[in-house]
Design an enzyme around this catalytic site. Structure first.
Site, mmCIF file in Angstrom:
data_model
loop_
_atom_site.group_PDB
_atom_site.id
_atom_site.type_symbol
_atom_site.label_atom_id
_atom_site.label_comp_id
_atom_site.label_asym_id
_atom_site.label_seq_id
_atom_site.Cartn_x
_atom_site.Cartn_y
_atom_site.Cartn_z
ATOM 1 N N GLY A 26 0.774 -1.243 0.000
ATOM 2 C CA GLY A 26 0.000 0.000 0.000
ATOM 3 C C GLY A 26 0.800 1.286 0.000
ATOM 4 O O GLY A 26 0.298 2.324 0.429
ATOM 5 N N CYS A 40 9.362 -5.210 -10.957
ATOM 6 C CA CYS A 40 10.585 -4.585 -11.466
ATOM 7 C C CYS A 40 11.618 -5.600 -11.923
ATOM 8 O O CYS A 40 12.600 -5.237 -12.558
ATOM 9 C CB CYS A 40 11.184 -3.702 -10.379
HETATM 10 N N1 SAH Z 1 4.007 -0.419 -4.648
HETATM 11 C C1 SAH Z 1 3.874 -1.689 -3.977
HETATM 12 C C2 SAH Z 1 4.846 -2.767 -4.432
HETATM 13 C C3 SAH Z 1 4.765 -3.184 -5.858
HETATM 14 S S1 SAH Z 1 5.806 -4.588 -6.174
HETATM 15 C C4 SAH Z 1 4.022 -1.458 -2.469
HETATM 16 O O1 SAH Z 1 3.927 -0.347 -1.978
HETATM 17 O O2 SAH Z 1 4.239 -2.441 -1.759
HETATM 18 C C5 SAH Z 1 4.903 -5.366 -7.447
HETATM 19 C C6 SAH Z 1 3.649 -6.058 -6.965
HETATM 20 O O3 SAH Z 1 2.941 -6.491 -8.116
HETATM 21 C C7 SAH Z 1 3.887 -7.303 -6.127
HETATM 22 O O4 SAH Z 1 3.256 -7.127 -4.887
HETATM 23 C C8 SAH Z 1 3.220 -8.429 -6.930
HETATM 24 O O5 SAH Z 1 2.520 -9.341 -6.114
HETATM 25 C C9 SAH Z 1 2.245 -7.669 -7.820
HETATM 26 N N2 SAH Z 1 1.924 -8.304 -9.089
HETATM 27 C C10 SAH Z 1 2.795 -8.752 -10.022
HETATM 28 N N3 SAH Z 1 2.146 -9.219 -11.102
HETATM 29 C C11 SAH Z 1 0.825 -9.055 -10.853
HETATM 30 C C12 SAH Z 1 -0.369 -9.349 -11.605
HETATM 31 N N4 SAH Z 1 -0.298 -9.897 -12.804
HETATM 32 N N5 SAH Z 1 -1.551 -9.059 -11.042
HETATM 33 C C13 SAH Z 1 -1.629 -8.486 -9.816
HETATM 34 N N6 SAH Z 1 -0.543 -8.188 -9.074
HETATM 35 C C14 SAH Z 1 0.670 -8.473 -9.582
#
Ligand code: SAH
Length: 367
Positions: A17, A82
């Protein structure tokens, strides 16, 4: 920012979040309509702090465009995976399966009936050189957005932690940015703080030390590789998801003993003695990992305010892992503030124009 438009926000790849906090701190009014993520641990942390109601445990690329359209969101906040763009990842870019959902979003964007007016995307440094960035640019241009790209580290906001990240801020071109609305604080002029205000406990005798101490085995094996910082230091390395698990380049560790320099005695007759000497020295430094709360605070999460915490069931390793994936809340909240400012100003301008056009009394008053 007198006009309070209520933004309708979608949070993609919501993790724990970070974007939600960043939006809350941006000073703009609005609500997160939906937060999408497939990771259960991250979602548990999210739900723990914000409730389950808006959380969509869904695969982003499996959600039909119509669903996104129906949300009629003005803002998309997103930090796609990433790994396709990192040095330690494979650098496969869009060929990496983990880039698929992002490509899907970029594919539907120009086709949508209710595309967002604003998009903020965060990713690692390296994204800008990838073919995914080309897809992003193509989609944005095709769908009528103007955008700017930045590489920013929290150090530029005075936060003693490295996390150089790529940001793309995009606006639909009917929402022209107002030059005066550009952040008034000269970010670069801010001085970087010392780490001490982020530190939870500073005494080696503290009972929490047990949990965060670095095991002897790790000290011997990797001692020389540690990035050691003290509370008086004005920086710390980027905490990645391998922190606490792998030692090399995953984040700094804290030296609690003062006034000691980290230097190995090089005169030792053999490896064993050298190790014993090194270990004895390292032990006197009171070295420990940054706690998950310290890391969260360096990343701008409102821990002290009691607004961010972890569910008890989330293990320490998991905590570091999801934090490593997250964003710097302070940096992104500044970016959101900046990104959305043009809209609020435009709305009030447009309103004023409209009213002025319709009502001659208003016009004469304002001129
Ligand atoms: N901004 C976020 C972190 C993002 S990291 C924070 O504050 O924590 C990328 C996230 O994308 C990961 O939690 C991973 O579970 C999610 N993710 C990756 N591929 C996805 C998909 N196809 N559908 C939904 N979520 C995905």
């Amino acid at each position: 920012m007198t006009e309070s438009h209520h933004f309708r926000v979608l949070e993609f790849y919501s993790g724990i979040g970070g974007m939600h906090y960043a939006f809350d701190e941006s000073g703009h009014q609005g609500k997160i309509l939906r937060a999408f993520d497939i990771n259960t641990t991250a979602n548990e942390v999210y739900a723990h702090n914000h409730g389950k109601k808006h959380l969509a445990q869904r695969n982003i690329e499996a959600v039909p465009m119509e669903y996104y359209d129906e949300q009629q969101a003005d803002v998309w906040l997103m930090s796609p995976p990433c790994q396709p763009y990192t040095r330690t990842g494979n650098k496969a870019g869009s060929k990496d399966a983990r880039a698929k959902s992002f490509l899907y979003l970029m594919d539907i964007l120009p086709k949508m009936t209710h595309p967002p007016n604003y998009i903020l995307l965060e990713n690692v440094k390296g994204f800008e050189e990838s073919d995914s960035r080309d897809f992003l640019v193509e989609a944005l241009m095709g769908a009528g957005y103007e955008f700017q790209e930045l590489l920013i580290t929290p150090l530029q906001l005075g936060i003693p932690n490295s996390r150089m990240r790529y940001y793309c801020l995009a606006r639909k071109t009917d929402n022209k940015p107002d030059e005066d609305a550009i952040l008034s604080d000269p970010m670069l002029a801010l001085k970087v703080e010392k780490l001490d205000k982020y530190i939870e406990f500073k005494d080696v005798a503290d009972e929490r030390m047990q949990r965060y101490m670095i095991p002897d085995k790790t000290l011997i094996k990797y001692g020389a590789l540690f990035d050691i910082v003290k509370e008086s230091t004005r920086r710390s390395c980027c905490f990645t998801k391998g922190y606490y698990h792998y030692v090399e380049s995953t984040g700094s560790i804290l030296q609690m003993a003062h006034e000691k320099d980290v230097r190995y005695g090089t005169e030792a007759p053999n490896a064993d003695e050298y190790n014993a000497k090194a270990l004895a020295l390292l032990r006197t430094l009171g070295l420990r990992y940054f706690t998950e709360n310290e890391v969260a605070r360096l990343m701008g999460f409102p821990v002290l305010e009691g607004k961010f915490s972890f569910p008890e069931k989330t293990s320490l390793k998991q905590r570091y892992r999801v934090l490593g994936n997250s964003i710097n809340v302070k940096v992104v909240s500044h970016l959101i503030r900046y990104l959305l400012t043009s809209k609020t100003e435009n709305i009030s301008e447009k309103k004023a124009e409209k009213e002025a056009g319709k009502d001659p009394e208003v016009r004469s008053e304002s001129s």
